[in-house]
Motif scaffolding. Structure first.
Motif, PDB file in Angstrom:
ATOM      1  N   THR A  88     -23.358  62.012 -80.865  1.00  0.00           N
ATOM      2  CA  THR A  88     -22.702  61.914 -79.555  1.00  0.00           C
ATOM      3  C   THR A  88     -21.479  61.009 -79.703  1.00  0.00           C
ATOM      4  O   THR A  88     -21.303  60.338 -80.734  1.00  0.00           O
ATOM      5  CB  THR A  88     -23.647  61.299 -78.505  1.00  0.00           C
ATOM      6  N   CYS A  89     -20.670  60.950 -78.653  1.00  0.00           N
ATOM      7  CA  CYS A  89     -19.424  60.188 -78.757  1.00  0.00           C
ATOM      8  C   CYS A  89     -19.654  58.674 -78.711  1.00  0.00           C
ATOM      9  O   CYS A  89     -18.737  57.905 -78.948  1.00  0.00           O
ATOM     10  CB  CYS A  89     -18.472  60.599 -77.635  1.00  0.00           C
ATOM     11  N   GLY A  90     -20.840  58.256 -78.373  1.00  0.00           N
ATOM     12  CA  GLY A  90     -21.063  56.803 -78.302  1.00  0.00           C
ATOM     13  C   GLY A  90     -21.763  56.244 -79.523  1.00  0.00           C
ATOM     14  O   GLY A  90     -22.091  55.046 -79.568  1.00  0.00           O
ATOM     15  N   GLU A  91     -21.971  57.076 -80.513  1.00  0.00           N
ATOM     16  CA  GLU A  91     -22.945  56.728 -81.549  1.00  0.00           C
ATOM     17  C   GLU A  91     -22.373  56.135 -82.832  1.00  0.00           C
ATOM     18  O   GLU A  91     -23.079  55.424 -83.541  1.00  0.00           O
ATOM     19  CB  GLU A  91     -23.648  58.048 -81.923  1.00  0.00           C
ATOM     20  N   LEU A  92     -21.126  56.475 -83.149  1.00  0.00           N
ATOM     21  CA  LEU A  92     -20.648  56.176 -84.509  1.00  0.00           C
ATOM     22  C   LEU A  92     -20.339  54.687 -84.699  1.00  0.00           C
ATOM     23  O   LEU A  92     -19.768  54.033 -83.833  1.00  0.00           O
ATOM     24  CB  LEU A  92     -19.413  57.030 -84.825  1.00  0.00           C
ATOM     25  N   ARG A  93     -20.721  54.184 -85.882  1.00  0.00           N
ATOM     26  CA  ARG A  93     -20.553  52.767 -86.233  1.00  0.00           C
ATOM     27  C   ARG A  93     -20.109  52.717 -87.695  1.00  0.00           C
ATOM     28  O   ARG A  93     -20.147  53.732 -88.401  1.00  0.00           O
ATOM     29  CB  ARG A  93     -21.901  52.029 -86.100  1.00  0.00           C
ATOM     30  N   PRO A  94     -19.732  51.529 -88.189  1.00  0.00           N
ATOM     31  CA  PRO A  94     -19.292  51.453 -89.586  1.00  0.00           C
ATOM     32  C   PRO A  94     -20.300  52.041 -90.572  1.00  0.00           C
ATOM     33  O   PRO A  94     -19.910  52.554 -91.625  1.00  0.00           O
ATOM     34  CB  PRO A  94     -19.101  49.949 -89.803  1.00  0.00           C
ATOM     35  N   GLU A  95     -21.601  51.989 -90.228  1.00  0.00           N
ATOM     36  CA  GLU A  95     -22.567  52.527 -91.201  1.00  0.00           C
ATOM     37  C   GLU A  95     -22.416  54.045 -91.385  1.00  0.00           C
ATOM     38  O   GLU A  95     -22.967  54.610 -92.318  1.00  0.00           O
ATOM     39  CB  GLU A  95     -24.006  52.192 -90.768  1.00  0.00           C
ATOM     40  N   HIS A  96     -21.664  54.703 -90.485  1.00  0.00           N
ATOM     41  CA  HIS A  96     -21.468  56.148 -90.630  1.00  0.00           C
ATOM     42  C   HIS A  96     -20.245  56.482 -91.478  1.00  0.00           C
ATOM     43  O   HIS A  96     -19.953  57.657 -91.696  1.00  0.00           O
ATOM     44  CB  HIS A  96     -21.311  56.804 -89.253  1.00  0.00           C
ATOM     45  N   VAL A  97     -19.502  55.458 -91.918  1.00  0.00           N
ATOM     46  CA  VAL A  97     -18.259  55.717 -92.656  1.00  0.00           C
ATOM     47  C   VAL A  97     -18.542  56.611 -93.864  1.00  0.00           C
ATOM     48  O   VAL A  97     -19.528  56.423 -94.578  1.00  0.00           O
ATOM     49  CB  VAL A  97     -17.594  54.381 -93.092  1.00  0.00           C
ATOM     50  N   GLY A  98     -17.691  57.606 -94.009  1.00  0.00           N
ATOM     51  CA  GLY A  98     -17.857  58.541 -95.136  1.00  0.00           C
ATOM     52  C   GLY A  98     -18.645  59.778 -94.748  1.00  0.00           C
ATOM     53  O   GLY A  98     -18.589  60.785 -95.458  1.00  0.00           O
ATOM     54  N   GLN A  99     -19.371  59.737 -93.623  1.00  0.00           N
ATOM     55  CA  GLN A  99     -20.171  60.917 -93.244  1.00  0.00           C
ATOM     56  C   GLN A  99     -19.303  61.986 -92.585  1.00  0.00           C
ATOM     57  O   GLN A  99     -18.366  61.672 -91.864  1.00  0.00           O
ATOM     58  CB  GLN A  99     -21.265  60.509 -92.244  1.00  0.00           C
ATOM     59  N   ARG A 100     -19.692  63.206 -92.810  1.00  0.00           N
ATOM     60  CA  ARG A 100     -19.030  64.318 -92.089  1.00  0.00           C
ATOM     61  C   ARG A 100     -19.776  64.516 -90.768  1.00  0.00           C
ATOM     62  O   ARG A 100     -21.003  64.571 -90.743  1.00  0.00           O
ATOM     63  CB  ARG A 100     -19.108  65.604 -92.913  1.00  0.00           C
TER      64      ARG A 100
END
Ligand code: ASP
Length: 587
Positions: free
Chosen positions: A10-22
């Protein structure tokens, strides 16, 4: 969490730990900025906001589509999560962005009638007409989520206390709660009508006769009455009924319910809720739903001024009126003539002839200075007014002075910023059973005619002393809003019939209107009592707003219209014919 086929986050979910993910995101473009080759899209869904970018790292096709995105287009972005060069500390997702590989426009919109973002300048009618746009705003969505959570807490609370939620009919017979009914014509029975329930009152009592023991329902009720900021023609109640209950049982249950809701939803400890009699509420605050967050209590000074030579006051008291005063601390200096004039107009709405004021000093100034010095001293002593204070005084019939001075107390405190934040609750008990309808002069039930009198007043009915009878009823008030009310019911059919008689219903009328209840009461009715809470008002208080429409997804205006759908609206004459209804409106 349930995800759509394509969406990964969702649009509220992404954080630095997701860096690199598609990731694949889907949402509305809250912002679209084309900086010449670099397009920033701020993508929004109910869960939050996140930045997507199409720049030199993206294929030309993604940049091209992104450049064609306008505000509130629905788009899908596929790309990789990267750290932002310039983090945005206002967004929970503000440390990252999604660098787009593919941008797909899923849906378009013409320019919007008002902006979704930030403070809304559009008037409320426009917002209600485009309610789906208004509902995209985070704070309105927050209110609906809070309302949902409140409903969940209510259901858990009652379930844990062994209550059963039972649905009651919407097409039914009139249930008297003191308002006009919404009526629905019957097609099958020409000339006959259903009423939409003003509350499920009779049905919940019948459920007690049926042995359900503990009932609750989150239920829509319908009342065709003049609307205010805190009223809607269709509204939601948390409706409750308990067999073998005393007033104390229901009040304890109600206290626990609000304690649970306030604690779990907004972390507030409600604590014990004080109980006040109706008589005390009227004496101290003029109204039966007092806001007890601030002082400015009324002081009745009828006796003190009974022999005054100030003819206006004397005349009103001699005519059987009362005199009440309250003090605005320091108001002798700060309150302007213009404010006093506005307050005078305000009390006139409640039928008062006017408002008298005096600024305490040596000497006093203002109209009250016409009182004798001894009376002024006594007035100051009775009200606790000291030099520099303002005393407001109203005199006249109690039925005008109480509500006028009561509403004025609230209005003045609000205008002068004297109301501290927070919540204060009160139970109000011992209402009169009956009051006289000012128009017809007939006795009417103050709550509803199924309310039991206080046991010690039962014989007043036979003695014709209904004006003195107190009801076994209770209201719960928060910050000056009545948020719930109920009573112990009459379970004896003979007493019920007497009460119908006391409000002027003949035996035939009572039988025709409420025969089914009287019959049920004759078939083994347990003693019972209950309460109903105004769910919209509770949600409004919990959400910290003063407009009930803020916590209702599709509310009506104060003229009972749904501007979005256009209801109410004319119908096909053929449909009216089928319903055996003549169109009497002149074209
Ligand atoms: N039916 C009442 C009302 O709607 C509440 C109650 O007496 O339980 O106000």
């Amino acid at each position: 969490m349930l995800s759509s086929v394509r969406r990964t986050h969702t649009c509220g979910e992404l954080r630095p730990e997701h860096v690199g993910q598609r990731v694949v995101l889907q949402g509305w473009a809250q912002n679209a900025r084309d900086m010449g080759g670099v397009v920033f899209l701020l993508l929004r869904d109910r869960h939050g906001l996140v930045q997507a970018v199409a720049d030199e790292r993206s294929p030309a096709s993604a940049r091209e589509v992104a450049a064609g995105v306008h505000l509130e287009y629905v788009v899908e972005i596929e790309g990789t999560v990267q750290l932002r060069h310039a983090p945005n500390d206002k967004l929970p997702t503000g440390l990252v962005e999604v660098v787009a590989d593919t941008v797909t426009i899923l849906s378009r919109t013409p320019p919007l009638p008002f902006s979704i973002e930030g403070h809304i300048h559009a008037n409320e009618d426009l917002r209600l007409q485009y309610r789906y746009l208004d509902l995209r705003r985070a704070d309105v969505q927050k209110n609906l989520v809070l309302r949902h959570k409140a409903a969940m807490i209510v259901r858990r609370f009652f379930d844990a206390n062994d209550f059963v939620e039972v649905e009651t009919p919407v097409l039914t017979k009139a249930t008297p709660e003191g308002a006009r009914d919404y009526l629905v014509p019957s097609r099958v029975h020409p000339g006959q009508w259903y009423a939409l329930p003003q509350s499920p009152q009779i049905f919940k009592q019948i459920l007690m006769v049926a042995g359900m023991d503990r009932y609750f329902q989150i239920v829509k009720c319908f009342r065709d009455e003049d609307l205010r900021a805190d009223r809607q023609p269709e509204f939601t109640q948390i409706d409750v009924e308990v067999s073998f209950a005393t007033r104390e049982v229901i009040m304890e249950l109600g206290t626990k319910l609000v304690q649970t809701m306030w604690k779990e939803l907004i972390g507030v400890d409600v604590g014990d809720i004080p109980v006040m009699s109706y008589g005390e509420a009227i004496a101290r605050y003029g109204i039966d739903a007092p806001d007890v967050r601030f002082g400015m209590d009324h002081v009745t000074v009828t006796d003190l001024l009974a022999t005054t030579e100030f003819s206006v006051v004397r005349g009103l008291i001699d005519a059987g009126g009362i005199a009440k005063a309250f003090v605005v601390k320091g108001g002798g200096e700060g309150v302007s003539r213009k404010q006093l004039d506005a307050w005078t107009q305000f009390v006139k709405r409640y039928g008062m002839g006017g408002l008298m004021y005096g600024k305490v000093g040596a000497p006093w100034s203002g109209p009250l200075s016409k009182l004798a010095q001894g009376e002024l001293d006594a007035l100051a002593a009775a009200t606790g007014a000291v030099v520099g204070d303002l005393v407001l005084l109203g005199a006249g019939p109690a039925e005008n002075v109480n509500p006028g001075m009561g509403r004025l107390r609230n209005a003045v405190a609000r205008e002068l910023g004297l109301i501290p934040p927070g919540f204060k609750f009160t139970w109000v008990v011992d209402f009169p059973s009956f009051e006289k309808d000012p128009e017809t002069g007939r006795w009417m039930a103050v709550h509803h005619p199924f309310t039991s009198p206080r046991p010690e007043h039962l014989n007043y009915l036979a003695e014709g002393r209904q004006g003195e009878m107190l009801a076994n009823a209770y209201d719960i008030v928060c910050n000056g809003y009545e948020i719930g009310g109920g009573s112990i019911r009459i379970h004896d059919p003979e007493i019920q019939a007497q009460v119908f008689g006391a409000i002027g219903l003949s035996d035939e009328e009572a039988q025709q209107k409420f025969g089914f209840l009287l019959d049920a009461l004759r078939h083994g009715a347990p003693p019972h009592g209950g309460i109903a809470f105004g769910f919209d008002r509770i949600a409004m208080l919990l959400a910290g707003t003063e407009n009930i429409r803020d916590v209702i997804a599709f509310p009506k205006t104060t003229s009972a219209q749904d501007i979005m759908s256009g209801a109410p609206s004319p119908v096909d004459p053929k449909q009216l014919g089928e319903l055996h209804v003549a169109n009497t409106v002149k074209e």
